[in-house]
Design a protein around this motif. Structure first.
Motif, PDB file in Angstrom:
ATOM      1  N   UNK A 167      35.797 -21.562 -20.108  1.00  0.00           N
ATOM      2  CA  UNK A 167      36.735 -21.164 -19.054  1.00  0.00           C
ATOM      3  C   UNK A 167      36.215 -19.966 -18.288  1.00  0.00           C
ATOM      4  N   UNK A 168      36.775 -19.805 -17.117  1.00  0.00           N
ATOM      5  CA  UNK A 168      36.393 -18.699 -16.253  1.00  0.00           C
ATOM      6  C   UNK A 168      37.666 -18.168 -15.608  1.00  0.00           C
ATOM      7  N   UNK A 176      39.253 -15.798 -12.640  1.00  0.00           N
ATOM      8  CA  UNK A 176      39.064 -15.069 -11.378  1.00  0.00           C
ATOM      9  C   UNK A 176      40.422 -14.548 -10.940  1.00  0.00           C
ATOM     10  N   UNK A 215      43.888 -16.181 -11.906  1.00  0.00           N
ATOM     11  CA  UNK A 215      43.787 -17.627 -12.141  1.00  0.00           C
ATOM     12  C   UNK A 215      42.614 -17.942 -13.050  1.00  0.00           C
ATOM     13  N   UNK A 216      42.723 -19.062 -13.712  1.00  0.00           N
ATOM     14  CA  UNK A 216      41.636 -19.467 -14.604  1.00  0.00           C
ATOM     15  C   UNK A 216      41.381 -20.956 -14.443  1.00  0.00           C
ATOM     16  N   UNK A 217      40.143 -21.326 -14.696  1.00  0.00           N
ATOM     17  CA  UNK A 217      39.796 -22.740 -14.775  1.00  0.00           C
ATOM     18  C   UNK A 217      39.284 -22.990 -16.187  1.00  0.00           C
ATOM     19  N   UNK A 218      39.846 -23.993 -16.827  1.00  0.00           N
ATOM     20  CA  UNK A 218      39.455 -24.302 -18.206  1.00  0.00           C
ATOM     21  C   UNK A 218      38.842 -25.691 -18.234  1.00  0.00           C
ATOM     22  N   UNK A 275      41.148 -27.946 -15.930  1.00  0.00           N
ATOM     23  CA  UNK A 275      42.518 -27.534 -15.613  1.00  0.00           C
ATOM     24  C   UNK A 275      42.510 -26.218 -14.847  1.00  0.00           C
ATOM     25  N   UNK A 276      43.411 -26.121 -13.890  1.00  0.00           N
ATOM     26  CA  UNK A 276      43.625 -24.872 -13.161  1.00  0.00           C
ATOM     27  C   UNK A 276      44.879 -24.223 -13.719  1.00  0.00           C
ATOM     28  N   UNK A 335      47.394 -20.924 -13.244  1.00  0.00           N
ATOM     29  CA  UNK A 335      47.705 -19.801 -12.361  1.00  0.00           C
ATOM     30  C   UNK A 335      48.901 -19.028 -12.905  1.00  0.00           C
ATOM     31  N   UNK A 378      41.117 -18.469  -3.169  1.00  0.00           N
ATOM     32  CA  UNK A 378      41.043 -18.248  -4.611  1.00  0.00           C
ATOM     33  C   UNK A 378      39.900 -19.075  -5.231  1.00  0.00           C
ATOM     34  N   UNK A 401      39.256 -19.977  -8.309  1.00  0.00           N
ATOM     35  CA  UNK A 401      39.626 -21.018  -9.277  1.00  0.00           C
ATOM     36  C   UNK A 401      40.058 -22.293  -8.533  1.00  0.00           C
ATOM     37  N   UNK A 411      38.261 -26.142  -8.303  1.00  0.00           N
ATOM     38  CA  UNK A 411      38.958 -27.421  -8.479  1.00  0.00           C
ATOM     39  C   UNK A 411      38.760 -28.330  -7.262  1.00  0.00           C
ATOM     40  N   UNK A 471      30.384 -28.454 -15.030  1.00  0.00           N
ATOM     41  CA  UNK A 471      31.278 -27.291 -15.003  1.00  0.00           C
ATOM     42  C   UNK A 471      30.478 -25.998 -14.858  1.00  0.00           C
ATOM     43  N   UNK A 483      30.901 -23.455 -11.821  1.00  0.00           N
ATOM     44  CA  UNK A 483      31.328 -22.086 -12.139  1.00  0.00           C
ATOM     45  C   UNK A 483      30.360 -21.084 -11.516  1.00  0.00           C
TER      46      UNK A 483
END
Lengths: 87, 301
Positions: free
Chosen positions: A12-13, A15, A18-21, A30-31, A33, B246, B248, B252, B269, B273
Protein backbone atom coordinates in the motif's frame (compact mmCIF):
# COMPACT_ATOMS: atom_id res chain seq x y z
CA UNK A 1 -14.01 -8.17 21.65
CA UNK A 2 -12.84 -10.10 18.62
CA UNK A 3 -9.39 -10.80 17.35
CA UNK A 4 -8.60 -10.73 13.66
CA UNK A 5 -5.93 -12.31 11.56
CA UNK A 6 -4.40 -10.87 8.44
CA UNK A 7 -4.93 -13.32 5.60
CA UNK A 8 -3.50 -11.48 2.61
CA UNK A 9 -0.18 -10.00 1.73
CA UNK A 10 -0.69 -6.44 0.66
CA UNK A 11 1.23 -3.49 -0.64
CA UNK A 12 0.00 0.00 0.00
CA UNK A 13 0.90 3.61 -0.45
CA UNK A 14 -0.42 6.60 1.43
CA UNK A 15 -0.67 10.05 -0.13
CA UNK A 16 -2.13 12.75 2.08
CA UNK A 17 -5.27 11.34 3.65
CA UNK A 18 -5.80 8.69 0.98
CA UNK A 19 -4.31 5.28 0.45
CA UNK A 20 -4.19 2.71 -2.30
CA UNK A 21 -3.96 -0.90 -1.20
CA UNK A 22 -2.99 -3.74 -3.51
CA UNK A 23 -4.00 -7.23 -2.43
CA UNK A 24 -1.18 -9.38 -3.77
CA UNK A 25 -3.18 -12.60 -3.48
CA UNK A 26 -6.34 -11.47 -5.27
CA UNK A 27 -4.80 -8.83 -7.53
CA UNK A 28 -7.44 -6.31 -6.48
CA UNK A 29 -6.62 -2.66 -5.86
CA UNK A 30 -8.59 -0.51 -3.43
CA UNK A 31 -8.79 3.23 -2.86
CA UNK A 32 -9.30 4.24 0.75
CA UNK A 33 -10.16 7.83 1.61
CA UNK A 34 -10.86 9.76 4.80
CA UNK A 35 -9.48 7.01 6.90
CA UNK A 36 -7.22 7.04 9.98
CA UNK A 37 -3.93 6.00 8.48
CA UNK A 38 -2.57 4.55 11.75
CA UNK A 39 -5.43 2.04 11.75
CA UNK A 40 -4.67 1.10 8.16
CA UNK A 41 -1.01 0.58 8.97
CA UNK A 42 -1.78 -1.37 12.13
CA UNK A 43 -4.17 -3.69 10.30
CA UNK A 44 -2.05 -4.24 7.24
CA UNK A 45 1.35 -4.57 8.88
CA UNK A 46 0.49 -6.87 11.80
CA UNK A 47 -0.41 -10.53 11.57
CA UNK A 48 -2.98 -10.29 14.37
CA UNK A 49 -5.29 -7.38 15.13
CA UNK A 50 -6.57 -6.79 18.60
CA UNK A 51 -9.42 -4.28 18.79
CA UNK A 52 -8.45 -3.27 22.32
CA UNK A 53 -5.11 -2.06 21.04
CA UNK A 54 -6.79 -0.03 18.35
CA UNK A 55 -9.31 1.60 20.64
CA UNK A 56 -6.65 2.42 23.20
CA UNK A 57 -4.04 3.46 20.69
CA UNK A 58 -2.23 6.57 21.93
CA UNK A 59 -2.25 7.83 18.35
CA UNK A 60 -6.00 7.95 18.41
CA UNK A 61 -6.44 10.87 20.78
CA UNK A 62 -7.37 13.27 17.97
CA UNK A 63 -9.85 10.84 16.47
CA UNK A 64 -13.25 9.83 17.67
CA UNK A 65 -12.66 6.13 17.92
CA UNK A 66 -15.24 3.78 19.34
CA UNK A 67 -15.46 0.05 19.01
CA UNK A 68 -18.38 0.24 16.56
CA UNK A 69 -16.33 2.43 14.23
CA UNK A 70 -13.41 0.03 14.48
CA UNK A 71 -15.77 -2.89 13.83
CA UNK A 72 -17.01 -1.21 10.66
CA UNK A 73 -13.46 -0.69 9.44
CA UNK A 74 -12.46 -4.26 10.18
CA UNK A 75 -15.56 -5.56 8.42
CA UNK A 76 -14.57 -3.53 5.37
CA UNK A 77 -11.15 -5.10 5.47
CA UNK A 78 -12.72 -8.54 5.72
CA UNK A 79 -14.77 -7.79 2.59
CA UNK A 80 -11.61 -6.67 0.84
CA UNK A 81 -9.99 -9.99 1.70
CA UNK A 82 -7.32 -8.61 4.02
CA UNK A 83 -8.54 -10.00 7.36
CA UNK A 84 -10.61 -12.72 8.92
CA UNK A 85 -12.13 -12.93 12.36
CA UNK A 86 -10.63 -15.69 14.45
CA UNK A 87 -12.52 -15.37 17.74
CA UNK B 1 18.05 4.15 -39.86
CA UNK B 2 17.99 2.24 -43.14
CA UNK B 3 19.18 4.32 -46.09
CA UNK B 4 17.87 1.95 -48.70
CA UNK B 5 14.86 3.26 -50.61
CA UNK B 6 12.02 0.84 -50.06
CA UNK B 7 9.27 0.30 -52.60
CA UNK B 8 6.38 0.41 -50.13
CA UNK B 9 3.67 -0.84 -52.52
CA UNK B 10 5.82 -3.70 -53.72
CA UNK B 11 6.79 -4.82 -50.22
CA UNK B 12 3.23 -4.62 -48.94
CA UNK B 13 2.01 -6.87 -51.72
CA UNK B 14 4.87 -9.37 -51.62
CA UNK B 15 6.98 -10.46 -48.66
CA UNK B 16 5.96 -7.62 -46.34
CA UNK B 17 7.03 -4.17 -45.29
CA UNK B 18 8.91 -3.89 -42.01
CA UNK B 19 8.07 -0.82 -39.96
CA UNK B 20 9.96 -0.10 -36.76
CA UNK B 21 8.05 1.97 -34.21
CA UNK B 22 9.78 2.45 -30.88
CA UNK B 23 10.84 -0.91 -29.54
CA UNK B 24 8.46 -2.88 -31.77
CA UNK B 25 8.76 -4.12 -35.34
CA UNK B 26 5.73 -4.78 -37.51
CA UNK B 27 5.66 -6.77 -40.72
CA UNK B 28 2.77 -5.38 -42.75
CA UNK B 29 1.28 -7.11 -45.78
CA UNK B 30 -1.64 -5.87 -47.81
CA UNK B 31 -2.79 -6.04 -51.41
CA UNK B 32 -5.09 -3.03 -50.91
CA UNK B 33 -3.93 0.11 -52.78
CA UNK B 34 -5.71 2.39 -50.28
CA UNK B 35 -3.49 1.03 -47.53
CA UNK B 36 -0.38 1.52 -49.64
CA UNK B 37 -1.38 5.15 -50.10
CA UNK B 38 -1.96 5.63 -46.41
CA UNK B 39 1.33 4.05 -45.34
CA UNK B 40 3.29 5.95 -47.99
CA UNK B 41 1.99 9.22 -46.59
CA UNK B 42 1.93 8.57 -42.85
CA UNK B 43 5.03 6.40 -42.46
CA UNK B 44 7.37 8.21 -44.87
CA UNK B 45 9.75 9.22 -42.04
CA UNK B 46 9.95 5.84 -40.33
CA UNK B 47 12.64 3.23 -40.50
CA UNK B 48 11.27 0.96 -43.23
CA UNK B 49 12.84 -2.14 -44.64
CA UNK B 50 12.07 -5.13 -46.78
CA UNK B 51 11.16 -8.30 -44.93
CA UNK B 52 13.84 -10.22 -46.77
CA UNK B 53 16.47 -7.70 -45.60
CA UNK B 54 15.16 -7.56 -42.08
CA UNK B 55 17.46 -8.78 -39.37
CA UNK B 56 16.26 -9.64 -35.90
CA UNK B 57 12.88 -10.46 -34.46
CA UNK B 58 9.62 -9.14 -35.85
CA UNK B 59 7.06 -8.60 -33.10
CA UNK B 60 3.86 -8.54 -35.12
CA UNK B 61 3.02 -10.05 -38.50
CA UNK B 62 -0.07 -8.20 -39.69
CA UNK B 63 -2.14 -8.39 -42.83
CA UNK B 64 -5.10 -6.38 -44.07
CA UNK B 65 -6.85 -7.91 -47.04
CA UNK B 66 -10.15 -7.80 -48.83
CA UNK B 67 -12.64 -10.54 -48.10
CA UNK B 68 -16.07 -11.55 -49.29
CA UNK B 69 -15.47 -11.43 -53.03
CA UNK B 70 -14.16 -13.92 -55.58
CA UNK B 71 -11.07 -11.76 -55.94
CA UNK B 72 -9.50 -9.52 -53.35
CA UNK B 73 -9.80 -6.54 -55.69
CA UNK B 74 -13.57 -7.01 -55.95
CA UNK B 75 -14.27 -7.52 -52.29
CA UNK B 76 -16.15 -4.83 -50.41
CA UNK B 77 -14.78 -5.55 -46.98
CA UNK B 78 -11.36 -5.62 -45.41
CA UNK B 79 -10.18 -7.62 -42.46
CA UNK B 80 -7.22 -7.31 -40.12
CA UNK B 81 -5.14 -10.40 -39.35
CA UNK B 82 -2.28 -10.87 -36.91
CA UNK B 83 -0.42 -14.17 -37.00
CA UNK B 84 -3.17 -15.41 -39.35
CA UNK B 85 -5.87 -14.80 -36.74
CA UNK B 86 -8.65 -12.27 -37.27
CA UNK B 87 -9.47 -10.62 -33.94
CA UNK B 88 -12.12 -8.27 -35.38
CA UNK B 89 -15.02 -8.41 -37.77
CA UNK B 90 -14.44 -7.27 -41.34
CA UNK B 91 -15.24 -3.63 -42.09
CA UNK B 92 -15.83 -1.68 -45.30
CA UNK B 93 -12.70 -1.72 -47.44
CA UNK B 94 -12.42 2.05 -47.47
CA UNK B 95 -11.79 1.86 -43.70
CA UNK B 96 -8.53 -0.02 -44.27
CA UNK B 97 -6.30 2.92 -43.18
CA UNK B 98 -8.13 3.05 -39.85
CA UNK B 99 -8.28 -0.76 -39.57
CA UNK B 100 -4.50 -1.09 -39.74
CA UNK B 101 -3.94 1.60 -37.11
CA UNK B 102 -6.53 0.11 -34.75
CA UNK B 103 -5.06 -3.32 -35.34
CA UNK B 104 -1.51 -2.18 -34.64
CA UNK B 105 -2.71 -0.66 -31.38
CA UNK B 106 -4.49 -3.89 -30.53
CA UNK B 107 -1.28 -5.88 -31.04
CA UNK B 108 0.44 -3.94 -28.29
CA UNK B 109 -2.49 -3.52 -25.94
CA UNK B 110 -3.43 -7.20 -26.01
CA UNK B 111 -0.10 -8.97 -26.36
CA UNK B 112 2.62 -7.00 -24.62
CA UNK B 113 3.37 -7.67 -20.97
CA UNK B 114 7.01 -6.59 -20.85
CA UNK B 115 5.80 -3.03 -20.17
CA UNK B 116 2.85 -1.41 -18.46
CA UNK B 117 0.49 -0.30 -21.23
CA UNK B 118 -1.90 2.57 -20.53
CA UNK B 119 -4.58 4.00 -22.79
CA UNK B 120 -3.09 7.48 -22.79
CA UNK B 121 -1.37 9.96 -25.02
CA UNK B 122 2.10 10.99 -23.98
CA UNK B 123 4.15 13.98 -25.05
CA UNK B 124 7.51 15.34 -23.99
CA UNK B 125 9.31 18.64 -23.68
CA UNK B 126 12.74 19.40 -22.22
CA UNK B 127 13.18 15.76 -21.27
CA UNK B 128 9.95 15.62 -19.24
CA UNK B 129 6.95 13.57 -20.28
CA UNK B 130 3.29 14.35 -19.68
CA UNK B 131 0.97 11.35 -19.73
CA UNK B 132 -2.64 12.12 -20.68
CA UNK B 133 -4.91 9.20 -19.75
CA UNK B 134 -8.49 9.65 -20.85
CA UNK B 135 -11.46 7.75 -22.18
CA UNK B 136 -12.60 8.31 -25.79
CA UNK B 137 -14.32 11.64 -26.35
CA UNK B 138 -12.28 13.58 -23.83
CA UNK B 139 -10.38 15.60 -26.43
CA UNK B 140 -7.10 13.81 -25.78
CA UNK B 141 -6.11 13.33 -29.42
CA UNK B 142 -7.10 16.85 -30.50
CA UNK B 143 -5.03 18.27 -27.66
CA UNK B 144 -2.13 15.97 -28.50
CA UNK B 145 -2.31 16.78 -32.22
CA UNK B 146 -2.15 20.44 -31.35
CA UNK B 147 0.65 20.22 -28.79
CA UNK B 148 2.93 18.25 -31.12
CA UNK B 149 2.63 21.10 -33.64
CA UNK B 150 3.73 23.48 -30.89
CA UNK B 151 7.06 21.94 -29.99
CA UNK B 152 6.09 19.00 -27.82
CA UNK B 153 7.49 15.67 -28.94
CA UNK B 154 4.99 12.90 -29.65
CA UNK B 155 5.75 9.73 -27.72
CA UNK B 156 2.32 8.27 -28.40
CA UNK B 157 -1.20 9.34 -29.21
CA UNK B 158 -2.90 6.24 -27.91
CA UNK B 159 -0.67 3.91 -25.90
CA UNK B 160 1.69 4.97 -23.15
CA UNK B 161 4.30 2.25 -22.82
CA UNK B 162 6.00 2.31 -19.44
CA UNK B 163 9.14 0.35 -18.66
CA UNK B 164 8.94 -1.83 -15.58
CA UNK B 165 12.53 -1.27 -14.47
CA UNK B 166 12.92 2.51 -14.45
CA UNK B 167 9.32 3.62 -15.20
CA UNK B 168 10.41 5.69 -18.20
CA UNK B 169 8.13 5.99 -21.21
CA UNK B 170 9.21 3.99 -24.21
CA UNK B 171 8.15 6.05 -27.26
CA UNK B 172 5.63 4.65 -29.70
CA UNK B 173 5.05 7.65 -31.99
CA UNK B 174 2.50 6.49 -34.53
CA UNK B 175 0.10 8.62 -36.60
CA UNK B 176 -2.37 10.57 -34.48
CA UNK B 177 -6.01 9.59 -34.83
CA UNK B 178 -8.53 12.39 -35.22
CA UNK B 179 -12.28 12.01 -35.33
CA UNK B 180 -15.17 14.03 -36.70
CA UNK B 181 -14.98 17.77 -35.83
CA UNK B 182 -11.39 17.41 -34.62
CA UNK B 183 -10.27 16.78 -38.20
CA UNK B 184 -11.34 20.24 -39.33
CA UNK B 185 -10.16 21.89 -36.12
CA UNK B 186 -6.61 20.67 -36.75
CA UNK B 187 -6.81 21.28 -40.52
CA UNK B 188 -7.83 24.89 -39.93
CA UNK B 189 -5.32 25.57 -37.20
CA UNK B 190 -2.34 23.82 -38.80
CA UNK B 191 -2.68 23.86 -42.60
CA UNK B 192 0.72 22.20 -43.06
CA UNK B 193 -0.16 19.05 -41.17
CA UNK B 194 -0.17 15.98 -43.44
CA UNK B 195 -3.37 13.95 -43.31
CA UNK B 196 -3.81 10.35 -44.40
CA UNK B 197 -6.97 9.14 -46.18
CA UNK B 198 -10.21 9.73 -44.30
CA UNK B 199 -12.34 6.74 -43.30
CA UNK B 200 -15.95 7.89 -43.24
CA UNK B 201 -18.86 6.42 -41.30
CA UNK B 202 -16.79 4.10 -39.12
CA UNK B 203 -18.15 3.00 -35.75
CA UNK B 204 -16.34 6.06 -34.37
CA UNK B 205 -17.60 8.41 -37.09
CA UNK B 206 -15.15 9.90 -39.57
CA UNK B 207 -11.57 8.96 -38.73
CA UNK B 208 -8.39 10.37 -40.15
CA UNK B 209 -4.77 10.00 -39.06
CA UNK B 210 -2.12 12.68 -39.24
CA UNK B 211 1.57 12.19 -39.88
CA UNK B 212 3.66 12.66 -36.74
CA UNK B 213 6.31 15.40 -36.78
CA UNK B 214 9.56 14.11 -38.28
CA UNK B 215 11.56 14.89 -35.12
CA UNK B 216 9.25 12.70 -33.04
CA UNK B 217 9.92 9.81 -35.40
CA UNK B 218 13.67 10.39 -35.60
CA UNK B 219 13.90 10.61 -31.80
CA UNK B 220 11.69 7.61 -31.14
CA UNK B 221 14.56 5.84 -29.38
CA UNK B 222 14.78 8.52 -26.65
CA UNK B 223 12.89 7.46 -23.55
CA UNK B 224 11.58 9.95 -21.04
CA UNK B 225 10.73 10.07 -17.33
CA UNK B 226 7.13 10.87 -16.45
CA UNK B 227 6.92 14.30 -14.84
CA UNK B 228 3.19 14.93 -15.12
CA UNK B 229 0.05 12.83 -15.24
CA UNK B 230 -2.75 15.01 -16.60
CA UNK B 231 -6.35 13.88 -17.07
CA UNK B 232 -7.74 16.05 -19.89
CA UNK B 233 -11.37 16.75 -20.53
CA UNK B 234 -12.76 18.86 -23.34
CA UNK B 235 -15.86 20.70 -22.17
CA UNK B 236 -17.73 22.94 -24.60
CA UNK B 237 -17.30 26.64 -23.69
CA UNK B 238 -15.45 25.76 -20.52
CA UNK B 239 -12.73 27.97 -19.10
CA UNK B 240 -9.31 26.40 -18.79
CA UNK B 241 -8.71 24.72 -15.45
CA UNK B 242 -5.63 22.87 -14.29
CA UNK B 243 -6.14 21.55 -10.80
CA UNK B 244 -3.97 19.33 -8.64
CA UNK B 245 -5.36 15.80 -8.40
CA UNK B 246 -5.12 13.39 -5.50
CA UNK B 247 -2.38 10.85 -6.23
CA UNK B 248 -4.28 7.88 -4.85
CA UNK B 249 -7.20 8.67 -7.16
CA UNK B 250 -4.80 9.25 -10.03
CA UNK B 251 -3.34 5.77 -9.51
CA UNK B 252 -6.79 4.22 -9.59
CA UNK B 253 -7.70 6.15 -12.75
CA UNK B 254 -4.52 5.12 -14.55
CA UNK B 255 -5.11 1.51 -13.52
CA UNK B 256 -8.60 1.82 -14.98
CA UNK B 257 -7.11 3.04 -18.25
CA UNK B 258 -4.42 0.36 -18.34
CA UNK B 259 -4.65 -2.67 -20.60
CA UNK B 260 -2.42 -4.98 -18.60
CA UNK B 261 -2.23 -3.63 -15.03
CA UNK B 262 -4.08 -6.67 -13.71
CA UNK B 263 -2.07 -9.11 -15.81
CA UNK B 264 1.19 -7.69 -14.45
CA UNK B 265 0.09 -8.25 -10.85
CA UNK B 266 2.49 -6.89 -8.25
CA UNK B 267 4.81 -5.47 -10.94
CA UNK B 268 1.95 -3.38 -12.28
CA UNK B 269 1.16 -1.92 -8.87
CA UNK B 270 4.80 -1.14 -8.16
CA UNK B 271 5.16 0.56 -11.54
CA UNK B 272 2.06 2.69 -11.08
CA UNK B 273 2.97 3.57 -7.50
CA UNK B 274 6.36 4.83 -8.69
CA UNK B 275 4.92 6.70 -11.65
CA UNK B 276 2.37 8.50 -9.51
CA UNK B 277 4.76 9.12 -6.65
CA UNK B 278 7.30 10.81 -8.93
CA UNK B 279 4.83 12.79 -11.01
CA UNK B 280 2.59 15.77 -10.38
CA UNK B 281 -1.00 14.82 -11.06
CA UNK B 282 -3.62 17.17 -12.45
CA UNK B 283 -7.12 17.31 -13.85
CA UNK B 284 -7.32 19.54 -16.90
CA UNK B 285 -10.51 20.98 -18.38
CA UNK B 286 -10.48 23.10 -21.52
CA UNK B 287 -12.35 24.27 -24.57
CA UNK B 288 -9.89 26.74 -26.08
CA UNK B 289 -6.89 25.09 -27.71
CA UNK B 290 -4.72 28.21 -27.51
CA UNK B 291 -5.26 28.43 -23.76
CA UNK B 292 -4.57 24.73 -23.44
CA UNK B 293 -1.28 25.12 -25.30
CA UNK B 294 -0.35 28.04 -23.06
CA UNK B 295 -1.08 26.00 -19.96
CA UNK B 296 1.05 23.09 -21.13
CA UNK B 297 3.87 25.40 -22.16
CA UNK B 298 3.91 26.97 -18.72
CA UNK B 299 4.33 23.46 -17.28
CA UNK B 300 7.05 22.51 -19.71
CA UNK B 301 9.13 25.67 -19.46
Amino acid sequence: MSTYQRVSDVMFEVWGGSAVIYNIMSGNTFLIEKFPIYILEYCLLNDFIDIKELVLSPDSEDEIIDSQYIDDILNSFIKMGFLEEIE
Amino acid sequence: MSNKKVDIYNELTTSGLIVKVGVFKYRICSPLPILGNSISVLYADYELSEYNDCSGFVDFHVLVKGIGGCFSALSRKAQFFVDDQAPFNALPKQHAPAIIEWGMNWCISSQINSHLIVHAAVIEKNGKAAVLPAPPGSGKSTLTASLIQEGWRLLSDELTIIRLDNYYVSPNPRPVSLKNESIDVIKDKYPNVVFGPISTDTSKGNVCHIKPPKLSVINQHIESPITWVIFPKYQYQSKTYLTEYNKAKALMDIAENSFNYSRLGRQGFIALRNVVDNARCYQFQYSDLDEAIETFDSLGS
